[in-house]
Each structure stands twice: as structure tokens, then as C-alpha cells.
Design a protein around this motif. Structure first.
Motif, PDB file in Angstrom:
ATOM      1  N   SER A  41       1.787  16.125 -10.106  1.00  0.00           N
ATOM      2  CA  SER A  41       1.563  16.091  -8.667  1.00  0.00           C
ATOM      3  C   SER A  41       2.848  16.558  -7.986  1.00  0.00           C
ATOM      4  CB  SER A  41       1.193  14.674  -8.216  1.00  0.00           C
ATOM      5  OG  SER A  41       2.348  13.856  -8.124  1.00  0.00           O
ATOM      6  N   THR A  42       2.869  16.548  -6.672  1.00  0.00           N
ATOM      7  CA  THR A  42       4.064  16.980  -5.956  1.00  0.00           C
ATOM      8  C   THR A  42       5.041  15.825  -5.708  1.00  0.00           C
ATOM      9  OG1 THR A  42       3.125  16.596  -3.748  1.00  0.00           O
ATOM     10  CG2 THR A  42       2.723  18.758  -4.764  1.00  0.00           C
ATOM     11  N   ARG A  43       4.667  14.592  -6.077  1.00  0.00           N
ATOM     12  CA  ARG A  43       5.524  13.439  -5.826  1.00  0.00           C
ATOM     13  C   ARG A  43       6.645  13.358  -6.864  1.00  0.00           C
ATOM     14  NH1 ARG A  43       4.916  12.960  -0.927  1.00  0.00           N
ATOM     15  NH2 ARG A  43       4.621  15.158  -1.445  1.00  0.00           N
ATOM     16  N   GLN A  44       7.819  12.899  -6.439  1.00  0.00           N
ATOM     17  CA  GLN A  44       8.974  12.883  -7.335  1.00  0.00           C
ATOM     18  C   GLN A  44       8.767  11.965  -8.536  1.00  0.00           C
ATOM     19  OE1 GLN A  44      12.661  11.012  -5.937  1.00  0.00           O
ATOM     20  NE2 GLN A  44      11.589  10.235  -4.122  1.00  0.00           N
ATOM     21  N   ARG A  45       7.918  10.947  -8.418  1.00  0.00           N
ATOM     22  CA  ARG A  45       7.719  10.037  -9.534  1.00  0.00           C
ATOM     23  C   ARG A  45       6.996  10.709 -10.706  1.00  0.00           C
ATOM     24  NH1 ARG A  45       4.918   8.168  -4.944  1.00  0.00           N
ATOM     25  NH2 ARG A  45       2.664   7.781  -5.135  1.00  0.00           N
ATOM     26  N   THR A  46       6.226  11.767 -10.438  1.00  0.00           N
ATOM     27  CA  THR A  46       5.615  12.522 -11.533  1.00  0.00           C
ATOM     28  C   THR A  46       6.461  13.726 -11.916  1.00  0.00           C
ATOM     29  OG1 THR A  46       4.263  13.866 -10.015  1.00  0.00           O
ATOM     30  CG2 THR A  46       3.300  11.813 -10.848  1.00  0.00           C
ATOM     31  N   ARG A  47       7.150  14.322 -10.964  1.00  0.00           N
ATOM     32  CA  ARG A  47       8.006  15.465 -11.283  1.00  0.00           C
ATOM     33  C   ARG A  47       9.180  15.054 -12.172  1.00  0.00           C
ATOM     34  NH1 ARG A  47      10.552  17.203  -7.266  1.00  0.00           N
ATOM     35  NH2 ARG A  47       9.830  15.879  -5.549  1.00  0.00           N
ATOM     36  N   LEU A  48       9.696  13.841 -11.961  1.00  0.00           N
ATOM     37  CA  LEU A  48      10.763  13.358 -12.839  1.00  0.00           C
ATOM     38  C   LEU A  48      10.254  13.197 -14.266  1.00  0.00           C
ATOM     39  CD1 LEU A  48      13.590  12.208 -13.367  1.00  0.00           C
ATOM     40  CD2 LEU A  48      12.721   9.973 -12.634  1.00  0.00           C
TER      41      LEU A  48
ATOM     42  N   CYS B 100       0.852  -1.193   0.000  1.00  0.00           N
ATOM     43  CA  CYS B 100       0.000   0.000   0.000  1.00  0.00           C
ATOM     44  C   CYS B 100       0.887   1.242   0.000  1.00  0.00           C
ATOM     45  CB  CYS B 100      -0.897  -0.016   1.244  1.00  0.00           C
ATOM     46  SG  CYS B 100      -1.909   1.482   1.431  1.00  0.00           S
ATOM     47  N   TYR B 101       0.735   2.068  -1.010  1.00  0.00           N
ATOM     48  CA  TYR B 101       1.470   3.339  -1.012  1.00  0.00           C
ATOM     49  C   TYR B 101       0.661   4.378  -1.773  1.00  0.00           C
ATOM     50  CZ  TYR B 101       2.924   2.515  -5.881  1.00  0.00           C
ATOM     51  OH  TYR B 101       2.925   2.314  -7.234  1.00  0.00           O
ATOM     52  N   GLY B 102       0.715   5.598  -1.286  1.00  0.00           N
ATOM     53  CA  GLY B 102       0.036   6.705  -1.932  1.00  0.00           C
ATOM     54  C   GLY B 102       0.884   7.960  -1.843  1.00  0.00           C
ATOM     55  N   ARG B 103       0.900   8.576  -0.652  1.00  0.00           N
ATOM     56  CA  ARG B 103       1.681   9.787  -0.466  1.00  0.00           C
ATOM     57  C   ARG B 103       3.173   9.518  -0.266  1.00  0.00           C
ATOM     58  NH1 ARG B 103      -1.243  14.462   0.857  1.00  0.00           N
ATOM     59  NH2 ARG B 103      -3.190  14.364  -0.331  1.00  0.00           N
ATOM     60  N   LEU B 104       3.559   8.276  -0.010  1.00  0.00           N
ATOM     61  CA  LEU B 104       4.978   7.989   0.116  1.00  0.00           C
ATOM     62  C   LEU B 104       5.706   8.452  -1.143  1.00  0.00           C
ATOM     63  CD1 LEU B 104       5.107   4.437   1.741  1.00  0.00           C
ATOM     64  CD2 LEU B 104       5.888   6.575   2.754  1.00  0.00           C
ATOM     65  N   ASP B 105       6.807   9.144  -0.948  1.00  0.00           N
ATOM     66  CA  ASP B 105       7.483   9.759  -2.088  1.00  0.00           C
ATOM     67  C   ASP B 105       8.558   8.849  -2.662  1.00  0.00           C
ATOM     68  OD1 ASP B 105       7.808  11.707  -3.968  1.00  0.00           O
ATOM     69  OD2 ASP B 105       8.966  13.063  -2.700  1.00  0.00           O
ATOM     70  N   TRP B 106       8.152   7.638  -3.017  1.00  0.00           N
ATOM     71  CA  TRP B 106       9.080   6.710  -3.637  1.00  0.00           C
ATOM     72  C   TRP B 106       9.352   7.122  -5.076  1.00  0.00           C
ATOM     73  CZ3 TRP B 106       6.163   1.790  -1.614  1.00  0.00           C
ATOM     74  CH2 TRP B 106       6.549   1.550  -0.283  1.00  0.00           C
ATOM     75  N   PRO B 107      10.572   6.926  -5.548  1.00  0.00           N
ATOM     76  CA  PRO B 107      10.906   7.334  -6.913  1.00  0.00           C
ATOM     77  C   PRO B 107      10.391   6.342  -7.945  1.00  0.00           C
ATOM     78  CG  PRO B 107      12.810   6.312  -5.899  1.00  0.00           C
ATOM     79  CD  PRO B 107      11.752   6.393  -4.825  1.00  0.00           C
ATOM     80  N   ALA B 108      10.265   6.822  -9.157  1.00  0.00           N
ATOM     81  CA  ALA B 108       9.951   5.943 -10.280  1.00  0.00           C
ATOM     82  C   ALA B 108      11.249   5.470 -10.913  1.00  0.00           C
ATOM     83  CB  ALA B 108       9.097   6.670 -11.302  1.00  0.00           C
ATOM     84  N   ASP B 109      11.173   4.350 -11.613  1.00  0.00           N
ATOM     85  CA  ASP B 109      12.330   3.808 -12.314  1.00  0.00           C
ATOM     86  C   ASP B 109      12.783   4.812 -13.383  1.00  0.00           C
ATOM     87  OD1 ASP B 109      13.320   2.244 -14.876  1.00  0.00           O
ATOM     88  OD2 ASP B 109      13.768   0.986 -13.132  1.00  0.00           O
ATOM     89  N   PRO B 110      14.022   5.282 -13.336  1.00  0.00           N
ATOM     90  CA  PRO B 110      14.469   6.306 -14.297  1.00  0.00           C
ATOM     91  C   PRO B 110      14.380   5.859 -15.753  1.00  0.00           C
ATOM     92  CG  PRO B 110      16.007   6.155 -12.449  1.00  0.00           C
ATOM     93  CD  PRO B 110      15.065   4.985 -12.323  1.00  0.00           C
TER      94      PRO B 110
END
Length: 219
Positions: free
Chosen positions: A74-81, A41-51
Motif C-alpha cells: 500500500s502507500t502507507r509507510q507501515r507497509t512500505r517499510l 480508529c485509524y485507517g489512512r493515518l500514516d502512522w509508522p509500524a514498530d521497526p
């Protein structure tokens, strides 16, 4: 990873088509420290996406998105990347910054836990009060819908043009529910969109959001 093909936009009248489209894109697969990711379960956790997967998705989108589209994440790094990679390939895209209203549902104390460890009883309690239970003490589906609806209303009033949201499965399902619901009924677990929103999922909507005021279920 091979991104999903873009889903065709639903039929729109000429006025709607003139305003442009809203593109909803889910980030690439997450690098989850707890495997397997589907069992976590994860939602707001700011885990990165696979580069690498993010670069592949950006290349695919770069060949599909219209010229001059407004890009918001969104503000999460997986979308900002993903936004960063896209703008490097497509400098014509207009940066719209990060918007917390496009963040995934906040699962509170459930974040980062395996679904098996959370347990069937806790999940069943959420299902019984699907709209208003604050999952894990975090956020309710109603709160998710309210913030996504506010973002939809804002972008619908923001003048013509193509808009891209780089976001999450929960936000995309919220949009599917908001566009598809024709009544003021409170969302229930059995009426919530069951569309599979895998990583790299992309879907188009007309820019004309179907409601201009508050939904009847809003408290």
C-alpha cells in the motif's frame, strides 16, 4: 512479536495452481500515539509500524515467500517499510511499488479518535448502512471493495507468478468477502468477514480471481 503462521491456501484446480498464489500480509504492529491502539480508529493515518516487529516479520516472510514473487505494498509507510526490509533480505523479490488501492479504509473524521469517543450511535448508523455509509465522511465499504476488486482483476490478468500484497486488515477482509461471496448481495455488517486479522497476519489465495467482470452490487 511472533508473526502468525501462514494460512494454507484453499484447494485449487491445476490451472489455478499453475498461475501461482496471491499472498496477503498485514503489516507489523503500529506505533500509535493514542494508546491503546486497539481502542483507536485509524485507517489512512500514516502512522509508522514498530521497526523491530517489522524486521521480525520480514525475516519470517523471507523464509516462506517463493523465489521471484512480485511484491506490492500500500502507500502507507507501515507497509512500505516492510517491503524495504523484505527486499533487503530477499533481493530476488520483484518490486511492484506502492498501490493506493491496497490502502486501508479511510475513516474520515474518525481517524485518530478513540472508538469510545466516536460513540455507539455513530457506529450503529454505519452498521445500518454498512455498504454505503461514508465512515466519518471518508470512504464506504462499497468503495473499498471496488478498488480492491479492481486490483484483484488486474493482478489475475497479469500472467502467471506469485504475488505478495503488503496491506491492511480492511483490504484482507475485502478479499475474503470477494473470494467467498457467491452472489451479488450487498455486503452487510453481519455478513462481513469476522476473521481476526491481527498484525503480521498472512493468508494465501489462488491467483485466479473468481470474477472477471463487475459485481452486481456495483453502482
Amino acid at each position: 512479536m511472533t508473526p502468525n503462521p501462514v494460512s494454507p491456501a484453499p484447494p485449487a484446480d491445476p490451472a489455478s495452481d499453475a498461475l501461482g498464489r496471491l499472498w496477503l500480509v498485514r503489516h507489523a504492529r503500529v506505533l500509535c500515539p493514542v494508546e491503546p491502539v486497539r481502542a483507536t480508529c485509524y485507517g489512512r493515518l500514516d502512522w509508522p509500524a514498530d521497526p523491530q516487529a517489522t524486521q521480525e516479520l520480514a525475516r519470517t516472510l523471507a523464509g516462506q515467500l517463493p523465489i521471484g514473487a512480485r511484491l506490492r505494498s500500500s502507500t502507507r509507510q507501515r507497509t512500505r517499510l516492510l517491503a524495504h526490509e523484505l527486499q533487503a533480505l530477499r533481493p530476488d523479490l520483484q518490486p511492484g511499488g506502492a498501490d493506493a488501492r491496497l490502502d486501508e479504509l479511510d475513516f474520515g473524521a474518525w481517524e485518530g479518535r478513540r472508538w469510545d469517543d466516536i460513540g455507539e450511535a455513530a457506529v450503529a448508523a454505519w452498521v445500518r448502512n454498512f455498504a454505503d455509509a461514508r465512515v466519518g465522511g471518508g470512504e464506504s465499504v462499497r468503495q473499498l471493495l471496488q478498488r480492491v476488486q479492481a486490483a484483484l482483476i488486474e493482478q489475475a490478468a497479469d500472467g502467471p507468478g506469485e504475488v505478495v500484497w503488503l496491506c491492511h486488515a480492511g483490504v484482507i477482509r475485502a478479499c475474503l468477502w470477494l473470494y467467498g461471496s457467491t452472489s451479488s448481495a450487498t455486503p452487510q455488517a453481519d455478513t462481513w468477514p469476522r476473521t481476526t486479522v491481527s498484525c503480521a497476519y498472512c493468508k494465501e489465495f489462488p491467483r485466479t480471481y473468481p470474477r472477471t467482470g463487475e459485481l452486481g452490487w456495483r453502482s
